[in-house]
Design a protein around this motif. Structure first.
Motif, PDB file in Angstrom:
ATOM      1  N   LEU A 169       0.613  -1.157   0.316  1.00  0.00           N
ATOM      2  CA  LEU A 169       0.018   0.119  -0.085  1.00  0.00           C
ATOM      3  C   LEU A 169       0.543   1.487  -0.320  1.00  0.00           C
ATOM      4  CD1 LEU A 169      -3.045   1.047   0.413  1.00  0.00           C
ATOM      5  CD2 LEU A 169      -1.931   1.262   2.797  1.00  0.00           C
ATOM      6  N   MET A 170       1.842   1.549   0.897  1.00  0.00           N
ATOM      7  CA  MET A 170       2.506   2.496   1.379  1.00  0.00           C
ATOM      8  C   MET A 170       4.103   2.210  -0.004  1.00  0.00           C
ATOM      9  SD  MET A 170       0.811   3.921   3.097  1.00  0.00           S
ATOM     10  CE  MET A 170       1.983   5.447   3.955  1.00  0.00           C
ATOM     11  N   HIS A 171       3.765   1.612  -0.972  1.00  0.00           N
ATOM     12  CA  HIS A 171       4.839   1.883  -2.583  1.00  0.00           C
ATOM     13  C   HIS A 171       4.485   2.683  -2.729  1.00  0.00           C
ATOM     14  CE1 HIS A 171       8.017   0.274  -4.447  1.00  0.00           C
ATOM     15  NE2 HIS A 171       7.434   0.148  -5.604  1.00  0.00           N
ATOM     16  N   GLU A 175       9.620   8.127  -1.060  1.00  0.00           N
ATOM     17  CA  GLU A 175      10.451   8.508   0.441  1.00  0.00           C
ATOM     18  C   GLU A 175       9.589  10.286   0.998  1.00  0.00           C
ATOM     19  OE1 GLU A 175      12.615   7.755   4.637  1.00  0.00           O
ATOM     20  OE2 GLU A 175      12.186   6.773   1.921  1.00  0.00           O
ATOM     21  N   THR A 176       9.736  11.063  -0.095  1.00  0.00           N
ATOM     22  CA  THR A 176       9.452  11.900   0.184  1.00  0.00           C
ATOM     23  C   THR A 176       7.552  12.419   0.318  1.00  0.00           C
ATOM     24  OG1 THR A 176      11.218  13.292  -0.622  1.00  0.00           O
ATOM     25  CG2 THR A 176       9.426  14.836  -0.809  1.00  0.00           C
ATOM     26  N   GLU A 177       6.819  11.598  -0.156  1.00  0.00           N
ATOM     27  CA  GLU A 177       5.636  12.071   0.220  1.00  0.00           C
ATOM     28  C   GLU A 177       5.097  10.936   1.530  1.00  0.00           C
ATOM     29  OE1 GLU A 177       4.341  11.746  -4.323  1.00  0.00           O
ATOM     30  OE2 GLU A 177       4.833   9.898  -3.889  1.00  0.00           O
ATOM     31  N   THR A 178       5.724   9.681   1.805  1.00  0.00           N
ATOM     32  CA  THR A 178       5.602   9.266   2.851  1.00  0.00           C
ATOM     33  C   THR A 178       6.400  10.571   4.430  1.00  0.00           C
ATOM     34  OG1 THR A 178       6.445   7.592   1.970  1.00  0.00           O
ATOM     35  CG2 THR A 178       6.434   7.162   4.500  1.00  0.00           C
ATOM     36  N   ILE A 179       7.380  11.194   4.309  1.00  0.00           N
ATOM     37  CA  ILE A 179       7.815  12.296   4.695  1.00  0.00           C
ATOM     38  C   ILE A 179       6.486  13.574   5.125  1.00  0.00           C
ATOM     39  CG2 ILE A 179       8.763  13.714   5.899  1.00  0.00           C
ATOM     40  CD1 ILE A 179      11.280  11.920   4.544  1.00  0.00           C
ATOM     41  N   SER A 208       4.442  14.454   8.447  1.00  0.00           N
ATOM     42  CA  SER A 208       3.757  15.809   8.686  1.00  0.00           C
ATOM     43  C   SER A 208       2.031  16.495   8.583  1.00  0.00           C
ATOM     44  CB  SER A 208       4.023  16.367   7.964  1.00  0.00           C
ATOM     45  OG  SER A 208       4.614  17.670   8.404  1.00  0.00           O
ATOM     46  N   LEU A 209       1.609  16.557   7.817  1.00  0.00           N
ATOM     47  CA  LEU A 209       0.308  16.853   7.379  1.00  0.00           C
ATOM     48  C   LEU A 209      -0.829  15.556   8.450  1.00  0.00           C
ATOM     49  CD1 LEU A 209       0.335  16.575   2.831  1.00  0.00           C
ATOM     50  CD2 LEU A 209       0.264  18.644   5.193  1.00  0.00           C
ATOM     51  N   LEU A 210      -0.806  14.184   8.244  1.00  0.00           N
ATOM     52  CA  LEU A 210      -1.013  13.613   9.229  1.00  0.00           C
ATOM     53  C   LEU A 210      -1.320  14.374  10.804  1.00  0.00           C
ATOM     54  CD1 LEU A 210      -1.698  10.358   7.819  1.00  0.00           C
ATOM     55  CD2 LEU A 210      -3.663  11.968   7.312  1.00  0.00           C
TER      56      LEU A 210
END
Length: 174
Positions: free
Chosen positions: A140-142, A146-150, A154-156
């Motif tokens: 799912l998280m793939h 990496e930047t989008e995950t960070i 942060s947004l969440l």
């Protein structure tokens, strides 16, 4: 759990904005999309856990116990960490006890204290469930770099810090 399936478009939401002037259409659409993703993920997790005769609450109790150094905790601490009432936790524990995934033991220091301990069978259950769980999470998280995950984290976190507006009696306090 109620699923958020049919998210209204901006045109439909404009009708609400005409009636309720505090409506911010962009914020409402974003919020509803967040709810939809959360409810879909929760349902998907429930479906996966059901293959192992577990529900999220019972699975989470097993995980909370596994996190403890001695695989034990008190029912009240488990309830607090799981964010449920003590009565709800009692129901979760009763089901896990029936299946022998946990056991009740007396505290060493205070024999009046009851501890809940993860059993070998409970650990075996987690050992069955967790590889597929992590495989699904990774898949799912793939979808994110990496930047989008960070950025997402942060947004969440920003949204999480403001969640209290739904917990307060008056939204005007903020």
């Amino acid at each position: 759990m109620l699923q958020v399936k049919d998210i209204p478009n901006a045109e439909i939401l404009q009708k609400f904005a005409d009636r309720y002037p505090q409506t911010n259409i962009k914020n409402v659409i974003t919020f509803l999309n967040l709810l939809r993703v959360g409810s879909d993920l929760s349902i998907g997790l429930n479906n996966y856990l059901a293959e192992y005769d577990l529900l999220q609450g019972r699975w989470w109790v097993l995980l909370l116990l596994m996190r403890e150094e001695n695989l034990s905790s008190t029912p009240s601490t488990l309830a607090e960490k799981a964010g449920v009432s003590r009565a709800t936790m009692t129901g979760l524990l009763d089901g896990l006890l029936r299946e022998k995934l946990i056991s009740r033991v007396q505290g060493r220091q205070d024999r009046r204290q009851i501890l809940i301990r993860l059993t070998a069978l409970g650990q075996e259950k987690l050992d069955e469930v967790m590889p597929g769980y992590y495989q699904r999470v990774n898949h799912l998280m793939h979808a994110l770099t990496e930047t989008e995950t960070i950025q997402l984290m942060s947004l969440l976190e920003k949204v999480y810090q403001r969640r209290h507006v739904f917990e307060e009696k008056s939204l005007l306090k903020d």
